[in-house]
Enzyme design. Structure first.
Site, PDB file in Angstrom:
ATOM      1  N   PHE A  50      45.238  21.777 -20.531  1.00 31.08           N
ATOM      2  CA  PHE A  50      45.257  21.879 -19.072  1.00 31.08           C
ATOM      3  C   PHE A  50      46.423  22.766 -18.657  1.00 31.08           C
ATOM      4  O   PHE A  50      47.586  22.434 -18.885  1.00 31.08           O
ATOM      5  CB  PHE A  50      45.389  20.518 -18.380  1.00 31.08           C
TER       6      PHE A  50
ATOM      7  N   ASP B 227      53.803  25.504 -22.427  1.00 27.94           N
ATOM      8  CA  ASP B 227      53.623  25.093 -21.037  1.00 27.94           C
ATOM      9  C   ASP B 227      54.294  23.730 -20.866  1.00 27.94           C
ATOM     10  O   ASP B 227      53.764  22.703 -21.293  1.00 27.94           O
ATOM     11  CB  ASP B 227      52.126  25.011 -20.706  1.00 27.94           C
TER      12      ASP B 227
ATOM     13  N   LYS C 120      56.351  21.357 -11.330  1.00 26.24           N
ATOM     14  CA  LYS C 120      56.379  19.956 -10.913  1.00 26.24           C
ATOM     15  C   LYS C 120      57.775  19.478 -10.488  1.00 26.24           C
ATOM     16  O   LYS C 120      58.198  19.779  -9.389  1.00 26.24           O
ATOM     17  CB  LYS C 120      55.748  19.093 -12.007  1.00 26.24           C
TER      18      LYS C 120
END
Ligand SMILES: *Cc1c(COP(=O)(O)O)cnc(C)c1O
Length: 397
Positions: free
Chosen positions: A139, A224, A253
């Site tokens: 993802f 990532d 985030k």
């Protein structure tokens, strides 16, 4: 109005792409969330690791307020003093430079641009032929470039055609990586833990072996760290568990403190600065409010040692969860405070367990179909963890 009525009113106008719990939050503080009916919940999701320091951390709130009254957007046509954030962030993570962006997916898009341009300018790969290797069940976000790397039918089925140039291999398989690299390969992009994939943790040594393989082939090794970074797994970056420094990393985030979307690509001079003036940009990237929040998040990470707390509390929580006797649980795994409770297939999916937890005052969400994902604030107290474990016990039995 109660939850039900307010949801009806919201749904009348909201084009929604989320499968939401039937609850409307109105307030958050530390590990707590309040719904519109005044019921209180412990947040064990933290917006997928976006509020690692808890909700409305007073220092982050102050940084937002102060910046809001001082300087707003000035565009990329000039400098502003907050841009020093890039240097602070890069240094904090062990790199030379940071390319500032807004969302996580945008940062991953820049990875693709950097890797491809480097392929043509530095590696001599014929133009439009560069290939990037990614992992199955990854993802990396929802924009088109990033989605093109996805293997999730739900995300991709009705949305083609996609960007070419992605090779998909199994996660946690260095043999597959070696085999997939050819003369047109320019990079390997991977998550250090597949969080959305169901908290899938690779074998110890996987990341460092991947880096070795990439270095040998002269291609970029890219992690990532948008969800795993900024203390969540017990280190500032998850790759640090294996002392691995990738050529490029993405963070997002929590770097925006839960208040402003902030993301970045981190890298050393000579790689990350291959994009030149005019080749990239975004209106809000690195704008003063984002930089102010990001700088305060870095100070909090340094001073409150959130990653050390995550390591300790995470170990404690995993231990307590493993003591629970439940016929539904297949495996409990995690690093720091990124934890998955994988249920047996016959348990009927994690969703109904998350709903039952919500009723008991714990807000969390499944990752993939069979995994309950737990990601409480990194500074949560042991007392609260114990309280939560009591509720997990009730629900899992
Ligand atoms: C959340 C996430 C993204 C995408 O970030 P957005 O801000 O939602 O675009 C990318 N990669 C990973 C690992 C993530 O967890």
């Amino acid at each position: 109005m109660g939850n039900k009525e307010l949801i009806e009113e919201i749904s009348a106008g909201l084009a929604d792409t989320y499968d939401r719990h039937r609850v409307v939050f109105v307030k958050g503080l530390g590990p707590w969330l309040w719904d519109v009916e005044g019921k209180i919940y412990m947040d064990f999701l933290c917006c997928y690791s976006t509020v690692n320091a808890g909700h409305c951390h007073p220092r982050i709130v102050r940084a937002v307020r102060e910046q809001a009254g001082k300087l707003d957007a000035v565009s990329g046509a000039a400098y502003h003093e907050g841009l020093i954030f890039a240097k602070e962030l890069a240094e904090f993570c062990g790199y030379d430079k940071a390319l500032l962006m807004n969302s996580g997916a945008e940062a991953v898009e820049r990875i693709i641009k950097i890797a491809r341009k480097r392929a043509y300018i530095r590696m001599g790969i014929p133009r439009n032929r560069a290939k990037i290797i990614v992992c199955e069940d990854n993802f990396h976000g929802r924009t088109y470039g990033v989605l093109s790397a996805s293997t999730e039918p739900h995300y991709t089925k009705n949305f083609g055609p996609f960007l070419p140039g992605f090779i998909k291999i199994p996660f946690n398989d260095t043999g597959a990586l070696k085999k997939a690299i050819d003369g047109n390969t320019c990079a390997f992009l991977v998550e250090p833990i597949q969080a959305e994939g169901g908290i899938i943790i690779p074998d110890q040594g996987y990341l460092s072996r991947c880096k070795e393989i990439c270095e040998k082939a002269g291609i970029l090794f890219i992690l990532d760290e948008i969800q795993t970074g900024m203390g969540r797994t017990g280190k500032i970056l998850c790759g640090q568990h294996e002392n691995v420094k990738p050529h490029l990393s993405t963070v997002g985030k929590f770097i925006g403190g839960g208040q402003i979307p902030v993301s970045a690509v981190l890298g050393d001079r000579g790689i990350i600065d291959i994009l030149e003036a005019g080749e990239d940009g975004s209106t809000h990237s690195g704008f003063p409010p984002a930089c102010a929040v990001g700088r305060e998040v870095l100070r909090i990470l340094k001073e409150e040692r959130l990653e050390e707390k995550a390591a300790k509390t995470g170990e404690y929580l995993i231990g307590k969860l493993r003591e629970i006797k439940s016929q539904h649980v297949k495996e409990i795994r995690g690093k720091g405070l990124l934890i998955g409770i994988e249920l047996k297939p016959e348990a009927g999916g994690a969703k109904r367990f998350c709903q039952a937890l919500l009723e008991k005052g714990i807000f969390c969400k499944e990752a993939h179909t069979h995994v309950i994902r737990l990601a409480p604030p990194l500074n949560i107290s042991i007392e609260l963890i114990d309280k939560a474990v009591g509720k997990f016990k009730e629900v899992l039995r």
